[in-house]
Design an enzyme around this catalytic site. Sequence first.
Site, short mmCIF file in Angstrom:
data_model
loop_
_atom_site.label_atom_id
_atom_site.label_comp_id
_atom_site.label_asym_id
_atom_site.label_seq_id
_atom_site.Cartn_x
_atom_site.Cartn_y
_atom_site.Cartn_z
N PHE A 181 0.86 -1.19 0.00
CA PHE A 181 0.00 0.00 0.00
C PHE A 181 0.89 1.23 0.00
O PHE A 181 1.75 1.40 0.88
CB PHE A 181 -0.91 0.03 1.23
CG PHE A 181 -1.89 1.17 1.19
CD1 PHE A 181 -3.16 0.99 0.66
CD2 PHE A 181 -1.53 2.43 1.65
CE1 PHE A 181 -4.06 2.05 0.59
CE2 PHE A 181 -2.42 3.50 1.58
CZ PHE A 181 -3.69 3.31 1.06
N ASP A 183 9.27 2.93 1.49
CA ASP A 183 8.13 3.73 1.93
C ASP A 183 7.93 3.54 3.43
O ASP A 183 7.39 2.53 3.88
CB ASP A 183 6.89 3.32 1.13
CG ASP A 183 5.67 4.15 1.49
OD1 ASP A 183 5.77 5.01 2.39
OD2 ASP A 183 4.61 3.92 0.88
N LYS A 232 2.40 10.43 8.29
CA LYS A 232 1.75 9.94 9.52
C LYS A 232 2.38 10.52 10.79
O LYS A 232 2.28 11.70 11.03
CB LYS A 232 1.76 8.41 9.53
CG LYS A 232 0.83 7.83 8.44
CD LYS A 232 0.34 6.48 8.79
CE LYS A 232 -0.49 5.85 7.68
NZ LYS A 232 -1.92 5.93 7.86
N THR A 249 2.28 23.97 -4.69
CA THR A 249 2.17 25.32 -4.12
C THR A 249 2.76 25.40 -2.71
O THR A 249 3.59 26.26 -2.43
CB THR A 249 0.69 25.77 -4.07
OG1 THR A 249 0.16 25.71 -5.38
CG2 THR A 249 0.56 27.19 -3.52
C1 LIG Z 1 3.09 2.74 3.62
C2 LIG Z 1 2.12 3.83 3.24
N1 LIG Z 1 2.42 4.63 2.20
C3 LIG Z 1 1.60 5.62 1.83
C4 LIG Z 1 0.41 5.85 2.50
C5 LIG Z 1 -0.49 6.96 2.07
O1 LIG Z 1 -0.52 7.97 3.02
P1 LIG Z 1 -1.72 9.02 3.02
O2 LIG Z 1 -2.93 8.30 3.48
O3 LIG Z 1 -1.26 10.09 3.96
O4 LIG Z 1 -1.84 9.52 1.62
C6 LIG Z 1 0.06 5.03 3.59
C7 LIG Z 1 -1.20 5.24 4.31
O5 LIG Z 1 -1.67 4.43 5.06
C8 LIG Z 1 0.94 3.99 3.97
O6 LIG Z 1 0.66 3.18 4.99
#
Ligand SMILES: Cc1ncc(COP(=O)(O)O)c(C=O)c1O
Length: 500
Positions: free
Chosen positions: A216, A325, A356, A380
């Site tokens: 994700f 990520d 987060k 922006t």
């Molecule tokens: C590993 C990871 N990357 C990206 C995201 C996306 O973050 P956002 O919800 O702030 O767009 C999440 C959200 O849960 C995540 O767990």
Amino acid sequence: MLAARRINPLFRNIEKTVKNYDRHVSTGSSLLSMDVANEPDVPKMVTDIPGPKSKQLIKELAQIQNVGAVHFFCDYDNSHGNYLADVDGNVMLDLYTQISSLPLGYNHPAIINAVSKPENLSTFVNRPALGVYPPADWVSRLQNALLSVCPPGMTKVQTMACGACSVEHGLKAIFIKYMNDQRSGEAPSMEEMDSCRVNKAPGSPPLTILSFDNGFHGRTMGALACTHSKWLHKLDLPQPDWPVVRFPDLKYPLECNTAENKAEESKVLEEVEDKIEEYNKKGLPVAGIIIEPVQCEGGDNFASKEFFQGLRDITNKRKIGFLVDEVQTGCGVTGKFWAHEHFNLTDTPDVVTFSKKMLTGGFYQKESFIPKEGYRIFNTWVGDPGKIALLEEVVKVIKEENLLDNVKVTGNYLLSNLEQMQTKYPGILSKARGLGTLCAVDFPDAATRDKVIGYLRAKGVHTGACGEATLRFRPTLLFQNKHVDLFMERFDDVLSQVKK
Ligand SMILES: Cc1ncc(COP(=O)(O)O)c(C=O)c1O
């Protein structure tokens, strides 16, 4: 601010807390700040959830927007530390913390202090276009908040808004670097500059990013192309043909399945190599790999450090980008500030995304991944200085109170308790796993898991789901053994109820 303090009940409560906190900091007490942060001792439940006030507000909100994801309405003025209050007067121990995004819990005095400081006023009042008109204190704020906790080996950071936005721009940095290498650093041709405006090659090259099934990375279009958890996120949306490889499926307990798991991970690494070859051959070259250190939304799926080392080696050998990520795994939840620090990689990642618990989005990157021209990685606001001011306080508290040590201690205690519960309820719980407080346990199916989440909530503990049938733990960095005990007592009750 003083006037606000006079009228807002939150400030009446908080003023006392901040004073206590200041005293606690000035005396060098080893207590965690949560111990002086107005936390209740136990949850208090007075209605079902959602209660009548929540239901009424949900009805009103439904006149304005889709409420399909709204659980209940919260009373943030009366939420403290690890405890979340709702509008009906229920107070719950929160193990899900706003989808894993609260580093120091609710209404932490250090954060309130930061908001109340006169010297921070203009930071919160004005929202500059940071990429063009940064304020004078921007460099020092970036140093305090973000560079002081840089992943080892990285020295450059770019702020963004949310997690998906950070991934989106991290991917762009990888594509831009790949093409810069292809041109040996030469300027792009007129044909490239013309064709890219209308989505045509050679200016828009058919490059791809390799990602993992059940991963994700967010819901914007580029990030979504690398997201493979639920159909709900993807249905009806056109997606590019980018390579997807399965994530290793490890057998638990890990110590009893070492050889099998090692073979599984080697096989997946081979599949990664094969997939890159396949896409390179069909004219869709792979410019990089994106991966979470632990697949969170997809079910808290872990892989070994050897697996991640293997991936880093593949990306280096093939001269393609490696994006780790850390949106959900960063900011100390695994006991190290960045989860990938557990992997002893042969080389640092090229891009590390965060959001987060970091309160701001953004990404660290190697210098070679910064495009030469301004405006190529840009929007922006490119973040929000107010969030950086808050993150400065968060980082200070993490360091002053050794919260990474706290996470290690509490995480070990949580995991060993989950393992004991798993032994006690073998038909219901399996695969207890975790790193720091980023822990999880599986149920036989989603229905049982969701029933347990509902029963726990009725007993005053708010938890979250992920994957098909997983319960995940995402507490604050101030979560302690006493909270684990409180949870386990209720978990035991609920499991014995479910077992019947
Ligand atoms: C590993 C990871 N990357 C990206 C995201 C996306 O973050 P956002 O919800 O702030 O767009 C999440 C959200 O849960 C995540 O767990």
